[in-house]
Design a protein around this motif. Structure first.
Motif, PDB file in Angstrom:
ATOM      1  N   LYS A   1      28.966  30.724 -28.951  1.00 28.71           N
ATOM      2  CA  LYS A   1      29.521  32.073 -28.817  1.00 28.71           C
ATOM      3  C   LYS A   1      28.499  33.125 -29.232  1.00 28.71           C
ATOM      4  CE  LYS A   1      34.281  30.564 -29.633  1.00 28.71           C
ATOM      5  NZ  LYS A   1      35.443  30.633 -30.557  1.00 28.71           N
ATOM      6  N   THR A   2      27.694  32.814 -30.248  1.00 33.86           N
ATOM      7  CA  THR A   2      26.671  33.767 -30.679  1.00 33.86           C
ATOM      8  C   THR A   2      25.622  33.969 -29.594  1.00 33.86           C
ATOM      9  OG1 THR A   2      27.001  33.061 -32.970  1.00 33.86           O
ATOM     10  CG2 THR A   2      24.999  34.286 -32.482  1.00 33.86           C
ATOM     11  N   VAL A   3      25.177  32.872 -28.989  1.00 34.47           N
ATOM     12  CA  VAL A   3      24.192  32.971 -27.911  1.00 34.47           C
ATOM     13  C   VAL A   3      24.771  33.732 -26.722  1.00 34.47           C
ATOM     14  CG1 VAL A   3      22.905  31.609 -26.227  1.00 34.47           C
ATOM     15  CG2 VAL A   3      22.932  30.914 -28.613  1.00 34.47           C
ATOM     16  N   GLN A   4      26.029  33.450 -26.396  1.00 36.21           N
ATOM     17  CA  GLN A   4      26.662  34.147 -25.284  1.00 36.21           C
ATOM     18  C   GLN A   4      26.781  35.647 -25.572  1.00 36.21           C
ATOM     19  OE1 GLN A   4      27.442  33.009 -22.405  1.00 36.21           O
ATOM     20  NE2 GLN A   4      28.626  34.707 -21.565  1.00 36.21           N
ATOM     21  N   LEU A   5      27.144  35.993 -26.807  1.00 37.34           N
ATOM     22  CA  LEU A   5      27.264  37.403 -27.168  1.00 37.34           C
ATOM     23  C   LEU A   5      25.916  38.109 -27.102  1.00 37.34           C
ATOM     24  CD1 LEU A   5      28.888  39.790 -28.280  1.00 37.34           C
ATOM     25  CD2 LEU A   5      28.487  38.885 -30.583  1.00 37.34           C
ATOM     26  N   LEU A   6      24.883  37.465 -27.618  1.00 34.99           N
ATOM     27  CA  LEU A   6      23.553  38.066 -27.565  1.00 34.99           C
ATOM     28  C   LEU A   6      23.070  38.212 -26.127  1.00 34.99           C
ATOM     29  CD1 LEU A   6      21.873  36.176 -30.536  1.00 34.99           C
ATOM     30  CD2 LEU A   6      22.593  38.561 -30.490  1.00 34.99           C
ATOM     31  N   ARG A   7      23.444  37.262 -25.291  1.00 34.87           N
ATOM     32  CA  ARG A   7      23.053  37.348 -23.884  1.00 34.87           C
ATOM     33  C   ARG A   7      23.750  38.532 -23.201  1.00 34.87           C
ATOM     34  NH1 ARG A   7      23.737  31.822 -21.021  1.00 34.87           N
ATOM     35  NH2 ARG A   7      21.999  31.352 -22.407  1.00 34.87           N
TER      36      ARG A   7
ATOM     37  N   HIS B   1      29.035  34.718 -34.716  1.00 36.99           N
ATOM     38  CA  HIS B   1      29.224  35.571 -33.540  1.00 36.99           C
ATOM     39  C   HIS B   1      30.100  36.772 -33.873  1.00 36.99           C
ATOM     40  CE1 HIS B   1      33.017  33.285 -33.337  1.00 36.99           C
ATOM     41  NE2 HIS B   1      33.470  34.286 -32.620  1.00 36.99           N
ATOM     42  N   MET B   2      31.099  36.574 -34.740  1.00 36.98           N
ATOM     43  CA  MET B   2      31.941  37.706 -35.125  1.00 36.98           C
ATOM     44  C   MET B   2      31.153  38.683 -35.999  1.00 36.98           C
ATOM     45  SD  MET B   2      35.679  37.675 -36.977  1.00 36.98           S
ATOM     46  CE  MET B   2      36.321  36.693 -35.620  1.00 36.98           C
ATOM     47  N   PHE B   3      30.274  38.157 -36.840  1.00 33.68           N
ATOM     48  CA  PHE B   3      29.452  39.032 -37.670  1.00 33.68           C
ATOM     49  C   PHE B   3      28.540  39.898 -36.797  1.00 33.68           C
ATOM     50  CE2 PHE B   3      25.587  39.997 -40.011  1.00 33.68           C
ATOM     51  CZ  PHE B   3      26.093  40.502 -41.196  1.00 33.68           C
ATOM     52  N   VAL B   4      27.915  39.293 -35.791  1.00 31.68           N
ATOM     53  CA  VAL B   4      27.051  40.064 -34.893  1.00 31.68           C
ATOM     54  C   VAL B   4      27.868  41.101 -34.124  1.00 31.68           C
ATOM     55  CG1 VAL B   4      25.486  39.909 -32.923  1.00 31.68           C
ATOM     56  CG2 VAL B   4      25.401  38.171 -34.707  1.00 31.68           C
TER      57      VAL B   4
END
Length: 806
Positions: free
Chosen positions: A286-292, A525-528
């Motif tokens: 989820k973090t990678v997807q959010l950054l993408r 991912h929620m933190f980002v």
């Protein structure tokens, strides 16, 4: 082999002779017709919507139409007959048809003494969810709960049967256990109609257990304490914004004094726990997807990872395009500080903060670190400077962490490192607590020495008097502070530009705001995501101040021509600071030295100690001037002493080289690519908003929506949900999608350290062992310059006591 048309959903092949083929097809069609008529007409009651012969004839006509529509397809081949499996949507689209719940409510007055929502064989529903809601209303009237039971699907995934049973159906897993399962046979069985709807084919209403009575008791069944999707989404948003479960229950109305509460507290807690589990699942993905997604919206964004040999994330640094643009304009002074307990993995979070032309805090970037060693700080500072195209700040303000100091000297050798004044005062209060308790005057004397003294010689003299007066000549802490006085004493920083900042309070404030909106156990991912929302909020505040600066006219309060020039040049916030200095300039007198451009500015009144303070102001031509107090070199704006000289000389404008661009209205340069990025990111929202407005106009308009228009609109909207833009699978090229030098690709998150439950042990021996373990943790070796630096104060999370007290 015999084949029953109603018992199996798989294709059935039967070998027959050519002479028998026609007879079997005729018998098969007659059997199917009889089965469909039984479905629509009803075996026992012989009705669908009414009683008597008219209802039966209507059902027979619908059955014949269903048979003509081709519910069962027969294929004629030489020697073979195939029955194909059905396929279609999960529900029936019926716009103008009255639902079963509405019919039951309209007929309630005629069926007094019996349940309003009585399930009968042959009752039609558009979907299984509608049938469940109908049966759930019946169970509320009687006093029991329901749940989904067994179901059948064919080889094409088409559900042909669905049972809805009593919550007490079935038997417990073990004999000696607490369970509500009593083997109750109450249930309804749903089968499919020819138009993909549902009807009740079997009803059983005989319970073998006691029934619930009263509102509060009936609400204890899970089926009667369910939360609708909109409320679930609302609760999820509340939890994502760090609203406690107790406050969520209060907002939803669970804790009201009324007994008619909609849901139970247990249901809210269960939903919140489910939301937390869903957030923690596949955190790195989820973090990678959010950054993408952030990279697609912001092409100038950059992300750097530091991973170990197993691909576990050790550190992560990211900066948006707005952060990089702000750093180019206001990156001359940076404050850096770390905070704790902001994520699920207890990774310290560091934030780079600056100040813009409106004297507001702006974010330059954020970094998650695994440890606070000199190596980690070196990695963070090195990658941060690379992201900012190699631009190095003039001054960096941090706390008294020795690891930070070592990293700054290694990565930023030409940058002035300054300690936070607030941390110095805090450490002095902690280390010199006995002296402060014994001498009440020490605190004010020490504060005045740090804050008000601007001359090096006066500082040295005052320091010696202070340590002699309070008998601190041999104090190790005072000796350590004096050794590193160039990092915190004001006289040694008068010639260094700090943009008016003397502490890391801006970083502390930003960390405090983040802790208010981010849960302590927030996944990465929620933190980002929340940090991105925080950046958007700061952008909104900056835009508001920029709008006020451009549009709002200000009233001149002093009336001097130089005040009008300051209003024309400076932003609103900096004009207020300029006005304060201009107002204080009236408290001084000016005397010019003979034969040169030096002026002696002295206070009109004596100070509390009977000394008249004097400052020397020097003119360097027509375009620049300097003052002994050093405010211009420190803040970038003329002091009250220099303004007094300008008023004395009847100057109408501020000297050209005394106007620092970073404080003016032209400090920010908005480039074309930034505007294009904003327009591209808003295009999707604009399209969705236009689609929503058009839909609302049709729904609330006077024109009716016919069947064909409804079907066309549904067919046009349904593929939009199934064909959402899918990103390519995560592979080794991901680091290139963010930045060519993004570093290794993360494969997993760090191990979780914040786990629920009781601590393993709270005894004295366990406390001593944990304390010894913390002392023996590996730490970076100190260099000779910082070997006597005081460590950063880390207040314990709980109160501690001495061993002798225990």
């Amino acid at each position: 082999m015999d084949c029953d048309a109603s018992s199996s959903t798989r294709p059935c092949l039967t070998q027959v002779s050519p002479e028998q083929e026609g007879i079997m097809n005729i018998d098969l069609e007659l059997g199917v017709a009889e089965m469909i008529r039984d479905k629509f007409v009803g075996v026992d009651s012989g009705q669908i919507e009414g009683n008597g012969q008219e209802g039966g004839e209507a059902g027979a006509e619908e059955a014949e139409l269903a048979l003509e529509a081709g519910n069962v397809i027969t294929e004629r081949r030489i020697g073979w007959t195939r029955k194909s499996a059905r396929e279609g949507p999960s529900e029936r689209i019926a716009v103008n048809e009255e639902s079963a719940i509405t019919r039951a409510l309209s007929q309630a007055s005629r069926n007094r003494g019996s349940p309003i929502f009585q399930p009968l064989e042959g009752t039609l529903f558009s979907s299984s969810e509608e049938a469940r809601d109908f049966f759930n209303l019946y169970s509320w009237e009687i006093g029991f709960g329901i749940r989904y039971g067994r179901s059948n699907k064919n080889n094409k995934g088409y559900t042909t049967r669905q049972d809805i049973v009593c919550s007490c159906e079935g038997s417990p897993r073990t004999k000696n256990c607490a369970s509500i399962r009593t083997g109750c046979k109450v249930m309804i069985r749903l089968l499919r109609t020819s138009d993909h709807g549902w009807y009740i084919s079997r009803v059983s209403t005989s319970h073998n257990h006691k029934l619930s009575e009263g509102y509060a008791e009936k609400k204890q069944w899970n089926s009667h304490s369910m939360i609708d999707p909109s409320t679930k989404y609302f609760i999820k948003k509340l939890r994502d914004n760090n609203v406690s479960i107790g406050r969520v229950c209060s907002i939803i109305g669970v804790t009201d004094s009324s007994a008619m509460n909609p849901v139970r507290k247990e249901t809210i807690r269960s939903l919140c726990a489910k939301v937390a589990r869903e957030n923690m699942a596949d955190d790195i993905g989820k973090t990678v997807q959010l950054l993408r997604e952030m990279k697609i919206k912001d092409p100038l964004m950059e992300v750097r990872f530091k991973v170990d040999e197993k691909g576990t994330v050790k550190s992560m640094l990211w900066c948006t395009g707005k952060n990089r643009m702000d750093y180019k304009n206001f990156g001359d002074v940076v404050t850096f500080d770390t905070t704790y307990r902001t994520n699920l993995y207890s990774l310290p979070f560091g934030i780079f903060i600056g100040v813009n032309c409106h004297f507001q805090s702006i974010i330059f970037g954020g970094v998650l670190l695994s440890t606070e060693t000199a190596e980690d700080f070196q990695w963070a500072f090195q990658n941060f400077i690379e992201m900012m195209d190699g631009s190095v700040p003039i001054t960096v303000l941090t706390d008294q962490c020795a690891a930070m100091g070592k990293a700054i000297r290694t990565v930023l050798p030409g940058t002035r490192h300054r300690w936070c004044r607030w941390h110095v005062l805090k450490s002095a209060k902690k280390k010199l607590g006995k002296v402060i308790a014994r001498h009440k005057q020490f605190k004010s004397d020490f504060y005045n020495l740090i804050t008000n003294e601007t001359c090096v010689d006066s500082f040295e003299l005052s320091w010696k008097k202070l340590i002699i007066k309070y008998r601190l000549v041999k104090s190790k802490y005072m000796l350590r502070l004096y050794k590193h006085r160039e990092k915190w004493a004001k006289p040694y920083f008068m010639s260094v530009f700090c943009a008016g900042m003397t502490s890391t309070q801006r970083s502390e404030s930003a960390n405090h705001m983040l802790k208010r909106h981010i849960q302590k156990a927030a996944p990465m991912h929620m933190f980002v995501s929340k940090f991105n929302e925080f950046l958007c909020d700061r952008t909104e505040q900056e835009a508001r101040e920029q709008h006020v600066t451009k549009m709002v006219t200000r009233k001149m309060r002093v009336g001097a021509p130089i005040e009008e020039h300051a209003d024309l040049v400076y932003t609103r916030a900096m004009y207020e600071k300029f006005y304060d200095e201009l107002f204080e300039a009236g408290k001084f007198c000016v005397q010019r030295e003979d034969g040169n451009d030096r002026f002696i500015v002295s206070s009109a009144k004596l100070s509390s100690d009977g000394v008249q303070k004097k400052y020397v102001v020097t003119l360097h031509g027509e375009d620049f001037m300097s003052c002994q107090c050093g405010l211009y070199e420190h803040l970038g704006m003329l002091c009250r002493h220099a303004l007094k000289v300008l008023l004395h000389l009847d100057r109408q404008e501020i000297p050209k080289f005394n106007i620092m661009r970073r404080w003016t209205k032209e400090a920010v340069v908005y480039k074309a690519h930034g505007e294009q990025t904003d327009i591209a990111s808003d295009a999707d929202q604009m399209r969705k908003k236009a689609l929503m407005l058009q839909t609302l106009q049709i729904v609330h308009g006077p024109s009716p929506v016919d069947e064909q228009m409804f079907r066309n609109a549904m067919e046009a909207l349904r593929p939009a949900d199934r064909t959402q833009r899918e990103d390519p699978p995560f592979d080794g090229q991901y680091q290139c999608s963010l930045h060519d030098d993004a570093g290794p690709v993360p494969l997993s998150c760090p191990p979780r350290t914040m786990k629920g439950g009781r601590p393993p042990s709270t005894g004295l021996n366990a406390w001593i062992s944990r304390k010894d373990k913390r002392r023996t943790l590996d730490s970076s070796p100190r260099d000779p310059i910082s070997e006597d630096w005081p460590e950063e104060e880390m207040p314990p999370s709980k109160k501690t006591r001495c061993l002798k007290d225990i």
